[in-house]
Design a protein around this motif. Structure first.
Motif, PDB file in Angstrom:
ATOM      1  N   ASN B 430       0.872  -1.163   0.000  1.00 22.75           N
ATOM      2  CA  ASN B 430       0.000   0.000   0.000  1.00 22.75           C
ATOM      3  C   ASN B 430       0.919   1.225   0.000  1.00 22.75           C
ATOM      4  N   PHE B 431       0.430   2.294  -0.508  1.00 23.36           N
ATOM      5  CA  PHE B 431       1.293   3.445  -0.754  1.00 23.36           C
ATOM      6  C   PHE B 431       0.705   4.674  -0.068  1.00 23.36           C
ATOM      7  N   GLN B 432       1.569   5.607   0.246  1.00 27.11           N
ATOM      8  CA  GLN B 432       1.086   6.867   0.810  1.00 27.11           C
ATOM      9  C   GLN B 432       0.507   7.722  -0.313  1.00 27.11           C
ATOM     10  N   VAL B 433      -0.698   8.228  -0.075  1.00 22.63           N
ATOM     11  CA  VAL B 433      -1.295   9.118  -1.088  1.00 22.63           C
ATOM     12  C   VAL B 433      -1.003  10.546  -0.616  1.00 22.63           C
ATOM     13  N   ILE B 434      -0.122  11.228  -1.338  1.00 24.56           N
ATOM     14  CA  ILE B 434       0.353  12.511  -0.798  1.00 24.56           C
ATOM     15  C   ILE B 434      -0.180  13.728  -1.549  1.00 24.56           C
ATOM     16  N   ASP B 435      -0.682  13.529  -2.746  1.00 23.97           N
ATOM     17  CA  ASP B 435      -1.277  14.685  -3.434  1.00 23.97           C
ATOM     18  C   ASP B 435      -2.231  14.186  -4.508  1.00 23.97           C
ATOM     19  N   ARG B 436      -3.272  14.961  -4.702  1.00 20.30           N
ATOM     20  CA  ARG B 436      -4.196  14.655  -5.793  1.00 20.30           C
ATOM     21  C   ARG B 436      -4.927  15.931  -6.171  1.00 20.30           C
ATOM     22  N   ALA B 437      -5.094  16.125  -7.451  1.00 19.42           N
ATOM     23  CA  ALA B 437      -5.891  17.256  -7.921  1.00 19.42           C
ATOM     24  C   ALA B 437      -6.664  16.829  -9.166  1.00 19.42           C
ATOM     25  N   PRO B 438      -7.890  17.297  -9.301  1.00 21.01           N
ATOM     26  CA  PRO B 438      -8.678  17.965  -8.264  1.00 21.01           C
ATOM     27  C   PRO B 438      -9.085  16.969  -7.174  1.00 21.01           C
ATOM     28  N   PRO B 439      -9.451  17.488  -5.989  1.00 24.73           N
ATOM     29  CA  PRO B 439      -9.851  16.595  -4.907  1.00 24.73           C
ATOM     30  C   PRO B 439     -11.250  16.036  -5.127  1.00 24.73           C
ATOM     31  N   PHE B 440     -11.560  14.962  -4.420  1.00 15.73           N
ATOM     32  CA  PHE B 440     -12.941  14.446  -4.421  1.00 15.73           C
ATOM     33  C   PHE B 440     -13.880  15.570  -4.011  1.00 15.73           C
ATOM     34  N   GLY B 441     -15.057  15.562  -4.589  1.00 14.75           N
ATOM     35  CA  GLY B 441     -16.027  16.582  -4.200  1.00 14.75           C
ATOM     36  C   GLY B 441     -16.548  17.305  -5.425  1.00 14.75           C
ATOM     37  N   PRO B 442     -17.122  18.469  -5.209  1.00 15.64           N
ATOM     38  CA  PRO B 442     -17.792  19.157  -6.320  1.00 15.64           C
ATOM     39  C   PRO B 442     -16.851  19.604  -7.435  1.00 15.64           C
ATOM     40  N   HIS B 443     -15.528  19.685  -7.151  1.00 15.76           N
ATOM     41  CA  HIS B 443     -14.616  20.169  -8.191  1.00 15.76           C
ATOM     42  C   HIS B 443     -13.882  19.055  -8.914  1.00 15.76           C
ATOM     43  N   PHE B 444     -14.301  17.822  -8.657  1.00 13.69           N
ATOM     44  CA  PHE B 444     -13.569  16.668  -9.178  1.00 13.69           C
ATOM     45  C   PHE B 444     -13.406  16.700 -10.699  1.00 13.69           C
ATOM     46  N   ASN B 445     -14.403  17.223 -11.403  1.00 15.08           N
ATOM     47  CA  ASN B 445     -14.345  17.230 -12.866  1.00 15.08           C
ATOM     48  C   ASN B 445     -13.901  18.567 -13.448  1.00 15.08           C
ATOM     49  N   ASP B 446     -13.361  19.443 -12.599  1.00 15.70           N
ATOM     50  CA  ASP B 446     -13.065  20.810 -13.043  1.00 15.70           C
ATOM     51  C   ASP B 446     -12.040  20.885 -14.166  1.00 15.70           C
ATOM     52  N   TYR B 447     -11.065  19.976 -14.153  1.00 13.32           N
ATOM     53  CA  TYR B 447     -10.009  20.075 -15.173  1.00 13.32           C
ATOM     54  C   TYR B 447     -10.473  19.637 -16.555  1.00 13.32           C
ATOM     55  N   LEU B 448     -11.689  19.118 -16.610  1.00 17.23           N
ATOM     56  CA  LEU B 448     -12.182  18.654 -17.908  1.00 17.23           C
ATOM     57  C   LEU B 448     -12.393  19.788 -18.891  1.00 17.23           C
ATOM     58  N   SER B 449     -12.588  20.999 -18.349  1.00 19.65           N
ATOM     59  CA  SER B 449     -12.917  22.111 -19.239  1.00 19.65           C
ATOM     60  C   SER B 449     -11.694  22.636 -19.982  1.00 19.65           C
ATOM     61  N   GLY B 450     -10.492  22.302 -19.524  1.00 13.41           N
ATOM     62  CA  GLY B 450      -9.306  22.800 -20.229  1.00 13.41           C
ATOM     63  C   GLY B 450      -8.388  21.676 -20.623  1.00 13.41           C
ATOM     64  N   ASP B 451      -7.100  21.990 -20.753  1.00 16.74           N
ATOM     65  CA  ASP B 451      -6.106  20.970 -21.031  1.00 16.74           C
ATOM     66  C   ASP B 451      -5.815  20.205 -19.747  1.00 16.74           C
ATOM     67  N   PRO B 452      -5.283  18.971 -19.885  1.00 17.34           N
ATOM     68  CA  PRO B 452      -4.906  18.231 -18.689  1.00 17.34           C
ATOM     69  C   PRO B 452      -3.870  19.017 -17.873  1.00 17.34           C
ATOM     70  N   VAL B 453      -3.976  18.892 -16.546  1.00 20.65           N
ATOM     71  CA  VAL B 453      -3.045  19.605 -15.658  1.00 20.65           C
ATOM     72  C   VAL B 453      -2.094  18.583 -15.046  1.00 20.65           C
ATOM     73  N   PRO B 454      -0.804  18.627 -15.408  1.00 21.22           N
ATOM     74  CA  PRO B 454       0.134  17.682 -14.810  1.00 21.22           C
ATOM     75  C   PRO B 454       0.622  18.174 -13.447  1.00 21.22           C
ATOM     76  N   PHE B 455       1.188  17.227 -12.664  1.00 16.62           N
ATOM     77  CA  PHE B 455       1.741  17.562 -11.358  1.00 16.62           C
ATOM     78  C   PHE B 455       2.924  18.508 -11.546  1.00 16.62           C
ATOM     79  N   ASN B 456       2.951  19.576 -10.750  1.00 17.37           N
ATOM     80  CA  ASN B 456       4.060  20.523 -10.809  1.00 17.37           C
ATOM     81  C   ASN B 456       4.849  20.422  -9.507  1.00 17.37           C
ATOM     82  N   PRO B 457       6.077  19.826  -9.556  1.00 19.20           N
ATOM     83  CA  PRO B 457       6.823  19.566  -8.320  1.00 19.20           C
ATOM     84  C   PRO B 457       7.155  20.851  -7.558  1.00 19.20           C
ATOM     85  N   SER B 458       7.215  21.970  -8.273  1.00 18.89           N
ATOM     86  CA  SER B 458       7.597  23.193  -7.568  1.00 18.89           C
ATOM     87  C   SER B 458       6.383  23.988  -7.109  1.00 18.89           C
ATOM     88  N   ASN B 459       5.217  23.480  -7.412  1.00 23.10           N
ATOM     89  CA  ASN B 459       4.026  24.214  -6.995  1.00 23.10           C
ATOM     90  C   ASN B 459       2.889  23.228  -6.752  1.00 23.10           C
TER      91      ASN B 459
END
Lengths: 378, 637
Positions: B430-459
């Motif tokens: 099992n692994f530590q889940v340390i970041d996820r975007a968008p989070p579960f909830g009402p904004h879960f599908n928010d990134y669908l309206s634009g381009d995919p958003v990759p993880f940014n290690p510096s932000n």
């Protein structure tokens, strides 16, 4: 940009208009040569000329009314029915259109021949009328009196309806906005060319124009034929895939890879502006299938064969074996009781001298029934 | 030393051994299941009777129950006759027994009909798990069930009186193999729509409860595709376990349970037996490309206080499933307080995408590689490669192998270039889940309206101090997640999307963790190799089954070629030929147009007639060929 110029519509209107103009001009020249000479009765001549014009205009008017109703009903009822399986219908429409254009297209190049054909036909009609002198009745009398009205009326009506049916057939897939401009310009072009023909303008220039337009017409038809095959295939693919194809745009998944000869992820004539012009002119598809490419080439080969045959016929008088077949066929038919007379007439007609018929047309016939006293009894 | 001395020592030793054995036996026993896997028929949704994979003639399958520390032995016999099978024990760490993990062509050969295979391993973990077939197109045919590891030391043991196990599942009426999924006619890779949804492999069932009592409910989504929302009308509950990891009790009212995920919840009943309350499960309709009218997305079962009272149907308050707001699992805190792992020694950064390949089928990719099974199960390549086992090349390009060093901290960044959500599962950890975007909830599908958003290690948002751990985590549409784990479990572990359709499309990669340690610690029974032999599958050599030169991968299984872009040679040939025939055709038209009617002698005549028509009125106006007849006219002169 909505489609506002159905090229095929233009050509059909142009062609039908030209034919009607030729009939009218043939009639007018008959009148002129028979009655329009200075020593003849100018009143009768003018009256007859007026009849020709009136007849043509009434014919055009009726054709327009019927045609308008036809297209109205057609668009009112039809489009909903077809939208369900659009590609299947599109395929059928394109096939019909391409067949219609193919059949009538080459005739434009022989428009002069058409003129001759009409001269003979009209002459035949006139001669036949004057021969039937004996059984006169009220209707026949009326008809004779207004021959010069009825002939152009029937002709323009006929050509007009033909145009409507053809335009309908050719443009089943087009939106209603694609009609007005090509119809108007087609009419104008037809009138113009007809007038130039009548005035005896530079025949060579006209011929070049006709050749160029025929080439375009056949490019269109070849494209349509290919597009018809493409649509059938796409329809089949879509049937198996379900609704997802439409959603896929022009990228992967929007086409059947196994049938594809080439596919570029752009330039989709149904989505990208500009490419629809190539599509309607040349049958361009961003996703060409074996079917669409092969049918395009087969179409042109068929056209070449047909033209070769027609050229041979013109040079030699008939296709190889055709004459022999014609004779043997009708002499065989002649042996069947009841059909003897029909066969005899057919055999006779083919050898009849066209010039002879035309020469029978005289002032008497034309003016027949128009003057107070029939000229024939003078 | 004296004789006596030695004998007393021996006696002492004997005594000690007996004592130790006794202790061992009391603490850890061996649990054995004999699974004769055959076809049975069943009709769990009351709509369609169908053939299902059963065990010992039964379906639903037996729930495997062990205590923490037990040795579990499952003797499986494939009696299906026409289908390969395996068993994966989902969530089991399989420490030193990676070869018992179950995915075919990764840690074993698929078991052909008529063959026996013994799974034998020790369960040193606790909580809620499940087992399922892990060969292509297999477990949605019914071959899946819960696996419960009881733990007498669980911190919440005193808080509940009774426990229930609840499995949720999507259900198909057709055989998975008969559903044409990887197909020319499914170019978008649209996942087959289930025909119904099951609750404990049935529908409209009841969990009988007493008032004022606390129950532990173990929830497992054993489905193949569709995640489900879960709530109980007018009740809240406390989450105490996710995927086998105890968490600090967290109050929640709605859960989102993706396929293969587990939640244990404590539900305290009301103080009255007047009413029965609907337990509502709602399929995540965002995952479905189309929603057939007959498909019942929300299903009702009951928390049954009183069997004589009515069992009301759930009243839906939302139109679409994604209007429900589920508990965000990333906020849970593990009860053992394991701290955030330090900065990684090794990072894997991959992006999910979907595309078509040259055969027109839709495939799924991690960094443009669609997992394609090797010719030799990867673990057997490890076992036969010797020193070369640390070279990732030998596992083949299209298994997407990553060799991990023992005890490295591994960070896995998963970006989603696809518009669907994907529940990703890592075997063996099992692994530590340390970041996820968008989070579960009402904004879960928010990134669908634009381009995919990759993880940014510096932000990125701050990583939690005590990150939740699980073995299946949901990747949001066009978003990302970041997980960490320690490579302390030598073995060959698949990392894949647990939507079975996506796995068959290749949404997977293989991690080879401490390969030299695997060789040391793992013993592969002869029976496993026999199964390969029976199935005609190589069990030595690299991914291309080359036993001589492990770095020579000629003949390895490859993913299908990419779609050709633009014009290929045949396209150009076709286009050129089309142009030639069009020009030739137009040439014919030109020749025809210029021929007969305008042959020179007549043309002269036209010219004269034109002149005549202008100057001498009476001459008829004509052009062209008709002059050939004109002379015959009596009106000529």
């Amino acid at each position: 940009m909505p489609n506002v110029f159905g090229v095929q519509v233009f050509f059909i209107v142009f062609r039908e208009c030209l034919e009607a103009v030729i009939v009218v001009s043939v009639l007018l020249s008959f009148l002129k040569q028979s009655l329009g000479q200075p020593h003849q009765d100018q009143a009768i001549y003018k009256r007859l000329v007026r009849q020709v014009w009136a007849g043509s205009l009434v014919g055009v008017l009726i054709a327009l009314i019927i045609g308008g109703a036809f297209i109205g009903v057609f668009y009112g009822l039809g489009h909903d029915l077809w939208s369900e399986s659009e590609d299947l219908w599109e395929g059928i429409f394109y096939l019909i259109a391409s067949i219609i254009i193919t059949i009538m297209g080459l005739a434009i190049l022989r428009i002069n021949k058409t003129k001759e054909k009409w001269r003979i036909k009209i002459a035949q009609a006139l001669v036949a009328k004057s021969k039937k002198e004996g059984n006169r009745n009220w209707l026949g009398d009326w008809g004779r009196r207004y021959t010069m009205f009825l002939l152009p009326l029937i002709t323009t009506l006929r050509e007009g309806l033909e145009a409507v049916v053809f335009v309908g057939g050719v443009s089943l897939g087009l939106p209603a906005t694609a009609f007005p401009i090509p119809v108007v310009t087609g009419l104008l072009a037809g009138l113009l060319v007809g007038y130039v023909l009548y005035r005896g303008g530079n025949a060579m220039t006209i011929q070049y124009f006709l050749i160029a337009s025929t080439c375009i017409l056949y490019l269109l038809a070849a494209g349509m034929f290919s597009k018809a095959v493409w649509s059938f295939q796409f329809w089949q693919f879509q049937e198996k895939v379900g609704a997802d194809v439409a959603e896929a745009g022009d990228g992967p998944g929007s086409y059947n890879i196994r049938e594809t000869v080439w596919h570029v992820n752009c330039c989709n004539p149904e989505i990208d502006n500009g490419w629809d012009v190539f599509n309607s002119l040349l049958g361009w598809q961003n996703s060409a299938t074996y079917g669409s490419v092969i049918s395009y080439n087969v179409y042109w080969i068929a056209i070449m064969l047909a033209i070769s045959g027609m050229l041979y016929e013109e040079r030699k008088g008939s296709l190889p074996f055709q004459k022999a077949f014609h004779r043997s066929f009708f002499s065989f038919v002649g042996k069947i009781p009841g059909l003897r007379r029909y066969a005899a007439r057919k055999l006779e007609a083919s050898s009849q001298n066209a010039a002879h018929i035309v020469s029978q047309v005289d002032a008497d016939m034309l003016a027949h029934g128009v003057a107070q006293r029939p000229l024939a009894e003078k | 030393m004296s004789k006596l001395g030695s004998s007393s020592l021996l006696q002492l030793l004997l005594l000690l051994t007996t004592f130790l054995l006794a202790v061992e036996q009391a603490a850890a026993k061996t649990v054995t299941y004999d699974f004769n896997v055959t076809w049975v028929t069943a009709n769990p949704d009351g709509m369609t009777e169908r053939k299902i994979i059963g065990v010992n003639g039964q379906w639903p399958l037996p729930v495997i129950e062990v205590d923490k520390g037990d040795r579990l032995i499952v003797n499986m016999y494939n009696g299906l006759g026409d289908k390969n099978a395996t068993i994966h024990f989902h969530g089991m760490f399989q420490n030193t027994t990676s070869n018992m993990d179950g995915p075919s062509m990764v840690t074993q050969c698929p078991i052909p009909p008529g063959q026996n295979f013994t799974y034998d391993f020790t369960v040193n973990q606790n909580g809620t798990y499940w087992y399922h077939c892990h060969t292509d197109f297999c477990y949605p045919d019914g071959y899946r069930q819960a696996l419960i590891v009881h733990d007498k030391d669980a911190y919440f043991n005193d808080e509940y009186e009774e426990e229930f196990t609840v499995t949720l599942s999507d259900w198909y009426h057709e055989f998975v193999e008969d559903i044409q999924f990887l197909s020319l006619y499914n170019p978008t890779g649209a996942e087959p729509i289930p025909d119904s949804f099951l609750f404990n492999d049935t529908q409209r069932s009841s969990l009988p409860v007493k008032p004022n009592t606390t129950y532990l409910i173990r929830l497992i989504n054993i489905g193949a595709f569709v995640a489900q929302y879960f709530y109980i009308e007018d009740h809240t509950f406390r989450i105490v376990e996710i995927d086998g990891v105890y968490v600090d009790a967290a109050e929640a009212d709605t859960l989102y349970i993706a396929v293969a995920q587990r939640y244990s919840i404590l539900v305290t009943t009301k103080n009255s037996t007047d009413k029965n309350y609907p337990i509502v499960t709602v399929a995540d309709s965002d995952l479905l490309d189309v929603i057939p009218t007959h498909l019942q997305l929300n299903n009702t079962n009951w928390l049954e206080y009183n069997a004589d009272r009515p069992h009301p149907d759930a009243v839906m308050h939302v139109d679409l499933s994604d209007e429900l707001v589920p508990f965000d699992d990333i906020t849970l805190v593990p009860h053992d307080r394991m701290e955030l792992l330090p900065e990684p020694d090794f990072e894997i950064n991959v992006t999910v995408s979907m595309n078509n390949l040259d055969n027109g089928f839709g495939y799924a990719f991690l960094n443009d590689i669609s997992y394609t099974a090797p010719k030799v199960p990867t673990i057997y390549t490890v076992m036969s490669a010797g020193e070369l086992a640390t070279n990732s090349e030998i596992y083949g390009e299209f298994t997407h192998p990553m060799v991990l060093e023992h005890n490295d901290v591994v960070q896995l960044v998963l970006n989603n270039g696809d518009s669907g959500s994907h529940p990703f599962h890592l075997h063996g950890h099992n692994f530590q889940v340390i970041d996820r975007a968008p989070p579960f909830g009402p904004h879960f599908n928010d990134y669908l309206s634009g381009d995919p958003v990759p993880f940014n290690p510096s932000n990125h948002s701050a990583f939690p101090a005590f990150p939740a751990r699980r073995d299946v985590f949901v990747l949001p549409p066009q978003g990302y997640f970041v997980i960490r784990f320690v490579a302390d479990n030598p073995g060959v572990w698949l990392f894949h999307c647990h939507i079975d359709w996506h796995l068959s499309q290749g949404l997977a990669m293989v991690l080879i963790e401490a390969p030299l340690k695997i060789q040391e610690t793992t013993h592969i029974p002869q029976q496993h190799y026999d199964v390969c032999q029976a199935g005609g599958i190589a069990y030595k050599g690299n991914a291309a089954a080359d036993t001589q030169d492990f770095t020579d991968l000629d003949g390895q299984n490859k993913q299908v070629k990419s779609l050709p872009s633009g014009f290929t040679a045949r396209g150009i040939v076709a286009l050129v030929f089309s142009c030639i025939s069009a020009f030739l055709g137009m040439g014919f038209i030109v020749v025809y147009g210029l021929s007969t009617p305008l042959v020179p002698p007549e043309k002269q005549e036209i010219d004269t007639s034109d002149v005549a028509s202008i100057h001498d009125g009476p001459v008829p106006v004509t052009v062209g060929v008709q002059h050939t007849v004109e002379p015959a006219s009596p009106y000529r002169d």
